[in-house]
Design an enzyme around this catalytic site. Sequence first.
Site, short mmCIF file in Angstrom:
data_model
loop_
_atom_site.label_atom_id
_atom_site.label_comp_id
_atom_site.label_asym_id
_atom_site.label_seq_id
_atom_site.Cartn_x
_atom_site.Cartn_y
_atom_site.Cartn_z
N GLU A 135 -2.55 -8.84 2.86
CA GLU A 135 -2.94 -9.40 4.07
C GLU A 135 -4.37 -9.29 4.60
OE1 GLU A 135 -2.45 -4.79 5.05
OE2 GLU A 135 -1.66 -6.57 3.52
N HIS A 181 -3.79 -4.83 -0.23
CA HIS A 181 -3.35 -5.51 0.76
C HIS A 181 -3.48 -6.66 0.69
CE1 HIS A 181 -3.20 -1.76 3.35
NE2 HIS A 181 -3.97 -1.09 2.85
N CYS A 212 0.85 -1.25 0.01
CA CYS A 212 -0.05 -0.02 0.01
C CYS A 212 0.83 1.10 -0.08
CB CYS A 212 -0.87 -0.03 1.29
SG CYS A 212 -2.33 1.17 1.02
#
Length: 212
Positions: free
Chosen positions: A194, A192, A83
Site C-alpha cells: 500500500e 508494504h 508487514c
Amino acid sequence: MVNKNVTVLDYGSGNLRSAERALARVGANVTVTSDYEAALEADGLVVPGVGAFAACMGGLKAVHGDRIVARRLSAGRPVLGICVGMQILFETGVEHGVTTEGCGEWPGTVERLEAPVLPHMGWNTVKAPAETVLFAGLDADTRFYFVHSYGVRSWELQAGPGFTDPLVTWAEHGVPFVAAVENGPLMATQFHPEKSGDAGAQLLANWLGTLA
C-alpha cells in the site's frame, strides 16, 4: 473483473486507511472492520500490522483474528498478511528476549535482522520465484517499500508428497529474509504494497485476481 469484497481487519494495528485506499484503487470493495462475521464472509481478508509482534498478537486475539484466519484457511478462503501481519502468521516472534506465540500457520521464528543499520527502511528489490502470481508482470528490478527491524531469516516448511511447496520470495538487508510467501489461499508480504506506488498496486491487483 467483477469487484471483490475485501475486509481489512481492524485489530488496532496497521495502516488501515492506506490499505483501504490502495485496495480501492485497484477495484476492490473495501470494508475496514473488526466484525467477526464480516471478516469470515469477505471474498478476501487483509491482515495489516505495524509495531511489535507481541502487541499485534494481543490485538489480533482480542478480536479473535487468529480464529478468523484459521477458519478462513480451513475453508480455502484467501488471506493476505502485510508487514507484521505477515510475521504473526509464523509460529513465534522473539523481541528483546521475549518469545511470543504467533498464529502458527507456518513454522519459523521472527527475529531481529543482523544488519549495520536498523530499521530496514526504504525501497528494496526482491527475488521472486518464476511461478509467482503476486509478482506477475513486475520486472526483477522492481522495488518495494519496507519498514522493519525483524523478519524470518529461514524458511522451514517443506511440503510433503502430493503437496505443492509454497512460493517464497526473498530480499536482503544485512542478511537474506523472507519478503513474501504464496501458499495457496494464504499469502503475505513483509513490505508494504500500500506504500509501494504502482508496483504495490500491481501486486494487490494480482492478489485480487486470485479471489474466487
